[in-house]
Design a protein around this motif. Structure first.
Motif, mmCIF file in Angstrom:
data_model
loop_
_atom_site.group_PDB
_atom_site.id
_atom_site.type_symbol
_atom_site.label_atom_id
_atom_site.label_comp_id
_atom_site.label_asym_id
_atom_site.label_seq_id
_atom_site.Cartn_x
_atom_site.Cartn_y
_atom_site.Cartn_z
ATOM 1 N N CYS A 38 0.635 -1.642 -0.188
ATOM 2 C CA CYS A 38 -0.397 0.131 -0.063
ATOM 3 C C CYS A 38 0.477 1.138 -0.067
ATOM 4 N N ASN A 48 -0.548 4.416 -0.155
ATOM 5 C CA ASN A 48 -1.364 5.094 0.466
ATOM 6 C C ASN A 48 -1.436 6.134 -0.481
ATOM 7 N N CYS A 49 -2.182 5.722 -1.501
ATOM 8 C CA CYS A 49 -2.373 6.653 -2.788
ATOM 9 C C CYS A 49 -3.851 7.256 -2.975
ATOM 10 N N GLY A 50 -5.084 6.632 -2.550
ATOM 11 C CA GLY A 50 -5.973 7.188 -1.433
ATOM 12 C C GLY A 50 -7.743 6.521 -3.103
ATOM 13 N N ILE A 51 -7.067 5.773 -3.561
ATOM 14 C CA ILE A 51 -7.781 5.676 -5.375
ATOM 15 C C ILE A 51 -9.265 5.309 -4.384
ATOM 16 N N ALA A 101 -10.935 5.452 -1.848
ATOM 17 C CA ALA A 101 -11.683 6.058 -1.619
ATOM 18 C C ALA A 101 -13.187 6.902 -2.427
ATOM 19 N N ARG A 130 -12.530 9.737 6.430
ATOM 20 C CA ARG A 130 -12.188 8.616 7.167
ATOM 21 C C ARG A 130 -12.825 7.468 6.646
ATOM 22 N N THR A 141 -12.693 6.318 4.097
ATOM 23 C CA THR A 141 -11.935 6.255 2.969
ATOM 24 C C THR A 141 -11.076 3.881 3.305
ATOM 25 N N ILE A 156 -8.679 2.194 2.798
ATOM 26 C CA ILE A 156 -8.374 1.557 3.511
ATOM 27 C C ILE A 156 -7.881 2.094 4.704
ATOM 28 N N TYR A 157 -7.973 3.223 4.975
ATOM 29 C CA TYR A 157 -8.489 3.888 6.354
ATOM 30 C C TYR A 157 -8.706 3.090 7.877
ATOM 31 N N GLU A 203 -7.107 0.279 9.485
ATOM 32 C CA GLU A 203 -6.523 1.188 10.387
ATOM 33 C C GLU A 203 -5.472 0.052 11.481
ATOM 34 N N ARG A 205 -3.183 -2.828 10.157
ATOM 35 C CA ARG A 205 -1.910 -2.447 9.911
ATOM 36 C C ARG A 205 -1.116 -1.928 10.914
ATOM 37 N N SER A 233 -12.107 -3.849 -3.362
ATOM 38 C CA SER A 233 -11.389 -4.579 -3.757
ATOM 39 C C SER A 233 -11.105 -4.270 -5.530
ATOM 40 N N ILE A 262 -4.618 -4.740 -3.458
ATOM 41 C CA ILE A 262 -4.953 -5.017 -2.305
ATOM 42 C C ILE A 262 -5.988 -6.239 -2.108
ATOM 43 N N ASP A 263 -6.665 -6.510 -1.832
ATOM 44 C CA ASP A 263 -8.834 -7.107 -1.207
ATOM 45 C C ASP A 263 -8.726 -6.517 0.024
#
Lengths: 213, 425
Positions: free
Chosen positions: B27, B29-32, B34, B47, B49, B51-52, B55, B58, B104, B111-112
């Motif tokens: 990862c 952290n591109c934020g795509i 979101a 918040r 997003t 992947i967030y 956390e 992670r 995903s 990343i799933d």
């Protein structure tokens, strides 16, 4: 004295850390616990994994209008960086003399400058996106900024070194590359390698369910 | 460290494997992700997003499994994992994620993310940070057999009506049947016409089938709350019933997460392969249709679209079958702009619809579906998940949208060639 250290022990140390670190990180993925899926597969995993390794190079059509900046800047940066690393005349000469024993056609000087400018532009755009966009700002870690700054310094010192007017500029570039290599295995820069197993795992998962991913 | 935090961390540690290692290593952290999540696109709250939402896992991975984390820990620089690192994520993970898995599909690193969020749920659930409504549903299922309590009397009452109306018999506890049908509580309580539909279709296609009076409920609150112990117990009941009756196949209801639980997760929960097959009802109907055992007549003429239930289509791989079935009975079908594996969720999956606390947010994120529907101006929306259907109807009501929502199985049943004769009888 410093020049000897940068060209000698520090260079070999950074190479060792880079290769050993990358191998360790990849090894930790390969040898970590991996659960066997006992459900009956609808499709094979391997083609799904293989397909996803490549399919994720392109964004989903519907998503693209919303992520144009990241996609375009990402491509500009990575292609520019690739061209600079593998097609700059001094790099080819370096690989030939120190590692490979053969060479290939280098970019002309203007081509190198163009590729470097693309890489700079892409990197700066991606970093601005990281600090300005509320989503990227929230999720970015210190390590992401360090990676961006280190890459920027390596590119900058590389362009300066190309002038070849001062040996100190070449040394500065080499020193920055060494820092980059040492930092690489312990950072998100590892995505340059780990994107392959990551995409493969997900592609295999979707593959066994009969879904294109 | 409190006991609940310790339990949460232990559960999270149990989630670490090669996938987690490769995902978090990749990862950037591109934020795509979101932009793929309706909870972000409709609220613009970063918040949400996807992947967030991962956390907690992670952070633990970074602290205990990464070089810098271990190094910092040795030097005493690591920030202690606090209870708030779990508590603050409860709302994000349970209210602000329908586990639809759209994220995903778009992550450039592959990343799933939905898989990781499911793992985070395991930690939150172990630490007791789970919405009370989901806990209540799970407890009712464990005690009474269904998240809505004991619905066997209601099921039997519906079946009595179906048998009276159609002259058909709904077979219970038949040993050696080809198919053991499972049902979701929502289908019994809110959409009993589904049970009538399968009864008519199976009679029409001469299918050997049965319902187990011991285990007909297929919904799985354990999966929704992220508690594998409960999920295993609930799947285990169906598996035990199928083995007892020696059926050849178990049929999952339309309900998306029930399909995920019994078809994909079940063998892994139980740690063994099934002795029977599992098919989604749409897979079975499509197979019967293709083999000529289902014959339909007449076509719906209203302008229709199909809403893809995430767990059946995107995460379940049953994408072509509903379209083929719908095309057999509807002449004017229009696809939404994003459909199939990239369809937008109704907003109520993953236990969100069962979580009253999330209702306002769920209605807000329905705007995404509303935008999709506004583009194509259809009169009827067809779907194949009773949970989606309820959530879609709520969303349409909240937005004063005049649109009919139909279940695909019922639609097929309404067009069986013998339909008139059966109703007449």
């Amino acid at each position: 004295m410093i020049a000897n250290f940068i060209d000698g022990p520090l260079w070999y140390f950074s190479l060792f850390v880079f290769f050993a670190g990358v191998m360790l990180r990849l090894g930790s993925i390969i040898f970590s616990k991996h659960k066997v899926d006992l459900s009956v597969a609808r499709g094979p995993e391997a083609p799904g994994a293989f397909r996803t390794i490549f399919s994720r190079f392109l964004p989903d059509k519907g998503m693209y209008p919303h992520i144009k900046l990241q996609v375009i800047a990402g491509y500009i940066f990575h292609l520019g960086l690739f061209a600079v690393i593998f097609f700059a005349a001094p790099h080819i000469k370096f690989f030939d003399e120190h590692f490979l024993g053969f060479s290939w056609t280098a970019l002309p000087h203007w081509g190198f400058i163009f590729a470097a400018q693309l890489a700079f532009l892409g990197l700066i755009l991606l970093w601005l996106q990281r600090v300005i966009n509320p989503v990227s700002r929230l999720i970015s870690k210190t390590g992401d900024h360090i990676s961006s700054i280190l890459t920027f310094i390596v590119l900058l010192t590389g362009c300066l070194a190309l002038l070849e007017s001062f040996s100190s500029l070449r040394l500065l570039h080499r020193f920055s590359v060494e820092l980059f290599l040492i930092y690489f295995p312990f950072s998100s820069l590892m995505h340059a390698f780990t994107f392959i197993p990551s995409r493969a795992f997900t592609g295999a998962w979707f593959g066994r369910r009969g879904i294109k991913s | 460290m409190s006991e609940r935090l310790e339990k949460g961390l232990t559960a999270l540690r149990g989630q670490m494997d090669s996938k987690v290692e490769s995902f978090f290593s990749s990862c950037v952290n591109c934020g795509i992700c979101a932009e793929s999540c309706l909870f972000y696109t409709e609220t613009k709250d970063p918040r949400y997003t996807p992947i967030y939402k991962t956390e907690p896992l992670r952070k633990l991975w970074k602290q205990e499994y990464s070089f810098w984390g271990k190094f910092s820990s040795k030097l005493g620089f690591t920030k202690t994992f606090k209870e708030s690192d779990l508590a603050d994520w409860e709302e994000l993970v349970y209210d602000g994620c329908s586990m639809c898995g759209r994220c995903s599909m778009v992550c450039p690193m592959g990343i799933d993310i939905a898989d990781i969020i499911a793992r985070v749920k395991q930690g939150l659930s172990a630490a007791g940070y789970t919405p009370q409504d989901l806990v209540g549903a799970a407890n009712r299922t464990l005690e009474f057999g269904s998240p809505m309590g004991n619905i066997l009397p209601a099921l039997k009452a519906h079946i009595k009506h179906i048998e009276a109306d159609t002259g058909l018999t709904v077979p219970f506890d038949i040993e050696g049947a080809d198919y053991m049908v499972t049902i979701s509580a929502n289908e019994v309580v809110t959409f009993p016409e589904y049970i009538g539909a399968i009864t008519r279709i199976f009679a029409h296609a001469n299918v050997s089938w049965t319902i187990s009076s011991e285990a007909f409920e297929a919904t799985n609150s354990g999966l929704q709350m992220g508690n594998n112990t409960i999920a295993t117990e609930l799947v285990g009941r169906i598996v035990a019933a199928a083995e007892k009756l020696k059926v050849k196949n178990v049929v999952s209801p339309e309900c998306g997460h029930a399909y995920a639980a019994i078809r994909w997760n079940g063998p892994n929960y139980l740690g063994k392969k099934y002795t029977f097959g599992v098919v989604h009802i749409l897979e079975l109907l499509d197979e019967l249709y293709r083999s000529g055992r289902i014959k339909t007549s007449g076509m719906e003429t209203s302008r229709m679209t199909f809403h893809d239930p995430c767990q059946i289509v995107r995460r379940g791989g049953v994408a072509a079958q509903p379209r083929e079935l719908l095309a057999s009975v509807a002449s004017d079908v229009t696809e939404m702009s994003d459909h199939g594996r990239m369809n937008w969720c109704c907003g109520g999956g993953g236990g969100v619809s069962a979580n009253e606390r999330a209702e306002e947010l769920r209605i807000q994120v329905f705007n995404r579906k509303k935008s999709q529907l506004d583009e194509i101006k259809v009169e009827t929306m067809v779907t194949a998940c009773s949970n989606c259907r309820t959530v879609l109807e709520d969303g349409l009501d909240a937005n004063d949208m005049d649109m009919e929502v139909l279940g695909l199985t019922e639609l097929i049943a309404d067009h069986l060639v013998e339909n008139e004769a059966l109703v007449g009888s």
